[in-house]
Scaffold this motif. Structure first.
Motif, PDB file in Angstrom:
ATOM      1  N   TYR A  65       0.825  -1.204   0.000  1.00 47.70           N
ATOM      2  CA  TYR A  65       0.000   0.000   0.000  1.00 47.70           C
ATOM      3  C   TYR A  65       0.865   1.262   0.000  1.00 47.70           C
ATOM      4  O   TYR A  65       0.597   2.214  -0.729  1.00 47.70           O
ATOM      5  CB  TYR A  65      -0.929   0.026   1.219  1.00 47.70           C
ATOM      6  N   ALA A  69       0.965   3.907  -3.000  1.00 47.21           N
ATOM      7  CA  ALA A  69       0.621   5.299  -2.685  1.00 47.21           C
ATOM      8  C   ALA A  69       1.774   6.217  -3.072  1.00 47.21           C
ATOM      9  O   ALA A  69       1.558   7.297  -3.630  1.00 47.21           O
ATOM     10  CB  ALA A  69       0.293   5.443  -1.197  1.00 47.21           C
ATOM     11  N   ALA A 116      -1.509   5.337   3.002  1.00 44.55           N
ATOM     12  CA  ALA A 116      -1.659   3.879   3.055  1.00 44.55           C
ATOM     13  C   ALA A 116      -2.333   3.453   4.355  1.00 44.55           C
ATOM     14  O   ALA A 116      -3.186   2.556   4.353  1.00 44.55           O
ATOM     15  CB  ALA A 116      -0.296   3.209   2.926  1.00 44.55           C
ATOM     16  N   SER A 119      -5.989   4.181   4.054  1.00 39.64           N
ATOM     17  CA  SER A 119      -6.609   3.224   3.123  1.00 39.64           C
ATOM     18  C   SER A 119      -6.830   1.871   3.782  1.00 39.64           C
ATOM     19  O   SER A 119      -7.894   1.261   3.629  1.00 39.64           O
ATOM     20  CB  SER A 119      -5.728   3.053   1.885  1.00 39.64           C
ATOM     21  N   ILE A 120      -5.838   1.408   4.524  1.00 42.46           N
ATOM     22  CA  ILE A 120      -5.965   0.111   5.192  1.00 42.46           C
ATOM     23  C   ILE A 120      -7.036   0.174   6.274  1.00 42.46           C
ATOM     24  O   ILE A 120      -7.839  -0.754   6.421  1.00 42.46           O
ATOM     25  CB  ILE A 120      -4.604  -0.336   5.761  1.00 42.46           C
ATOM     26  N   ARG A 123     -10.393   0.134   4.643  1.00 37.98           N
ATOM     27  CA  ARG A 123     -10.682  -1.207   4.122  1.00 37.98           C
ATOM     28  C   ARG A 123     -11.081  -2.157   5.244  1.00 37.98           C
ATOM     29  O   ARG A 123     -12.000  -2.973   5.084  1.00 37.98           O
ATOM     30  CB  ARG A 123      -9.474  -1.746   3.364  1.00 37.98           C
TER      31      ARG A 123
END
Length: 148
Positions: A65, A69, A116, A119-120, A123
């Motif tokens: 990630y 990114a 990142a 984003s994680i 998610r």
């Protein structure tokens, strides 16, 4: 509202630069190629880790990630650098655009780590939160996109 209008204005200016300097269209293409290469380097390890990745799998996914990114932010920075050069009256090239991004490497990497991480987290909320998690992650993701 100022941030949104600034974002729209910057996107419009970047588009105008791409129209004026067609060789800079190579930047999004280079970004796609670099992202594809980075993604491919992580597919094999993730494949061998399997469905339940464990701690090592999460570390590998986080590094992936961050790397993806970084590539995206790097080439976006190059494009914005080219737009700025054009607005300053210069004649940007791929080389000057990349040089502009290179000058900011020390800022791009930390931002890639933050991006990142967000984003994680989004998610994880989406996957573990059911319908409510998907809605919350969607709203938070949209807010993150608008703010950044």
């Amino acid at each position: 509202m100022g941030r949104i209008s600034n974002t729209v204005n910057l996107a419009r200016q970047s588009w105008e630069v791409l129209k004026a300097d067609k060789e800079l269209v190579a930047l999004p293409i280079l970004s796609f190629i670099a992202s594809s290469i980075v993604a491919a380097t992580f597919v094999v390890p993730l494949f061998f880790i399997g469905e339940e990745p464990g701690a090592l799998g999460y570390v590998v996914m986080f590094v992936m990630y961050v790397a993806l990114a970084f590539v995206t932010i790097y080439f976006n920075t190059a494009l914005v650098s080219a737009a700025d050069e054009r607005l300053q009256g210069g004649d940007p090239t791929i080389g000057t655009a990349l040089a502009g991004a290179n000058r900011l490497l020390g800022r791009i990497l930390p931002w890639a780590v933050i991006s990142a991480t967000v984003s994680i987290a989004l998610r994880a909320v989406e996957q573990r939160g059911g319908m409510f998690g998907r809605i919350a992650a969607g709203i938070a993701g949209l807010a993150w996109t608008l703010v950044t």
